[in-house]
Enzyme design. Structure first.
Site, mmCIF file in Angstrom:
data_model
loop_
_atom_site.group_PDB
_atom_site.id
_atom_site.type_symbol
_atom_site.label_atom_id
_atom_site.label_comp_id
_atom_site.label_asym_id
_atom_site.label_seq_id
_atom_site.Cartn_x
_atom_site.Cartn_y
_atom_site.Cartn_z
ATOM 1 C CG ASP A 51 -1.973 1.076 1.168
ATOM 2 O OD1 ASP A 51 -2.269 1.569 0.066
ATOM 3 O OD2 ASP A 51 -2.511 1.433 2.229
ATOM 4 C CG ASP A 54 -0.255 1.732 -3.877
ATOM 5 O OD1 ASP A 54 0.218 2.475 -3.006
ATOM 6 O OD2 ASP A 54 -1.417 1.264 -3.822
ATOM 7 N N GLY A 55 1.869 4.092 -3.938
ATOM 8 C CA GLY A 55 1.924 5.556 -3.935
ATOM 9 C C GLY A 55 3.308 6.084 -4.256
ATOM 10 N NE ARG A 59 4.673 10.147 -3.295
ATOM 11 C CZ ARG A 59 4.065 9.231 -2.554
ATOM 12 N NH1 ARG A 59 2.753 9.112 -2.588
ATOM 13 N NH2 ARG A 59 4.762 8.421 -1.779
ATOM 14 C CG ASP A 72 -4.380 2.992 -2.216
ATOM 15 O OD1 ASP A 72 -3.694 2.013 -1.881
ATOM 16 O OD2 ASP A 72 -4.489 4.005 -1.516
ATOM 17 C CG ASP A 76 -6.216 0.922 1.556
ATOM 18 O OD1 ASP A 76 -5.466 -0.054 1.426
ATOM 19 O OD2 ASP A 76 -5.861 2.099 1.387
#
Length: 217
Positions: A51, A54-55, A59, A72, A76
């Site tokens: 989790d 992926d962010g 970016r 996402d 969650d």
């Protein structure tokens, strides 16, 4: 520069990580209902660490997308919901079942309300905070370390509650203190969800009031 098609978005690296999280969540659910706690613990734990990944890659690679953002959030919400539902069955307590139902409802409603209010007010991301945002939400969403700490601590608390039912007695001497340490983090995380729900509802109510007053003129 070549144009990006909608099919290309499906193959963005962070979205591939998101699909992997879905597969791991499915494996975790399989482990729950077929009594394989080690599989559930490992699959759920890896999914939570991904989790963060992926962010990061979204970016780093310039591959932020609405699809990835929604994927996402949905992943969650679904993974937490499934775990809490299973905990309600595992502990066989009406009071705990009610508590877990409340947490599920709060989690889903606060995040949906937050995303919707951000979209209708022109924000590009549900984590985007303005100057007029509540200070608690700004502290929570603008510092990724804070966000990770609370999200990880919250999921760790629920996962440890699950694991404690299967561990041998000697292992509980370690897992129970960890569970107790994670509890206040989980409590604060859900308190933040209450603030998020109220603030999002207030934003929508302000929009409604502004539109009603505009139409009266």
């Amino acid at each position: 520069m070549a144009q990006v098609s909608y099919l290309d978005v499906f193959w963005f690296v962070p979205n591939l990580i998101g699909y992997t999280r879905v597969g791991l969540a499915a494996a975790a659910v399989f482990g729950m209902y077929y009594e394989h706690p080690f599989l559930t613990f490992v699959a759920y734990g890896i999914s939570e660490f991904l989790d963060v990944a992926d962010g990061y890659y979204a970016r780093k690679l310039g591959q932020c997308s609405k699809l990835g953002e929604v994927l996402d959030m949905v992943t969650d919400r679904c993974t937490t919901t499934v775990l809490l539902v299973y905990l309600a069955q595992l502990y066989q307590s009406n009071m705990l079942a009610l508590l877990f139902c409340f947490i599920i409802s709060l989690d889903i409603s606060s995040h949906y309300m937050q995303m919707y209010s951000q979209l209708v007010t022109g924000k590009t991301n549900h984590k985007e905070m303005g100057d007029d945002s509540h200070w608690i939400l700004k502290a929570y969403y603008t510092d990724r370390r804070v966000l990770f700490a609370f999200c990880f601590g919250n999921e760790a608390f629920f996962l440890l509650l699950y694991l404690n039912k299967y561990l041998p007695t000697y292992a509980l001497y370690l897992s129970v203190p960890l569970t107790l340490a994670a509890f206040p983090i989980s409590f604060i995380k859900n308190a933040i969800n209450v603030v998020q729900l109220y603030e999002s509802a207030s934003d929508l109510a302000r929009l409604d009031a502004a539109e009603i007053n505009k139409n009266k003129k």
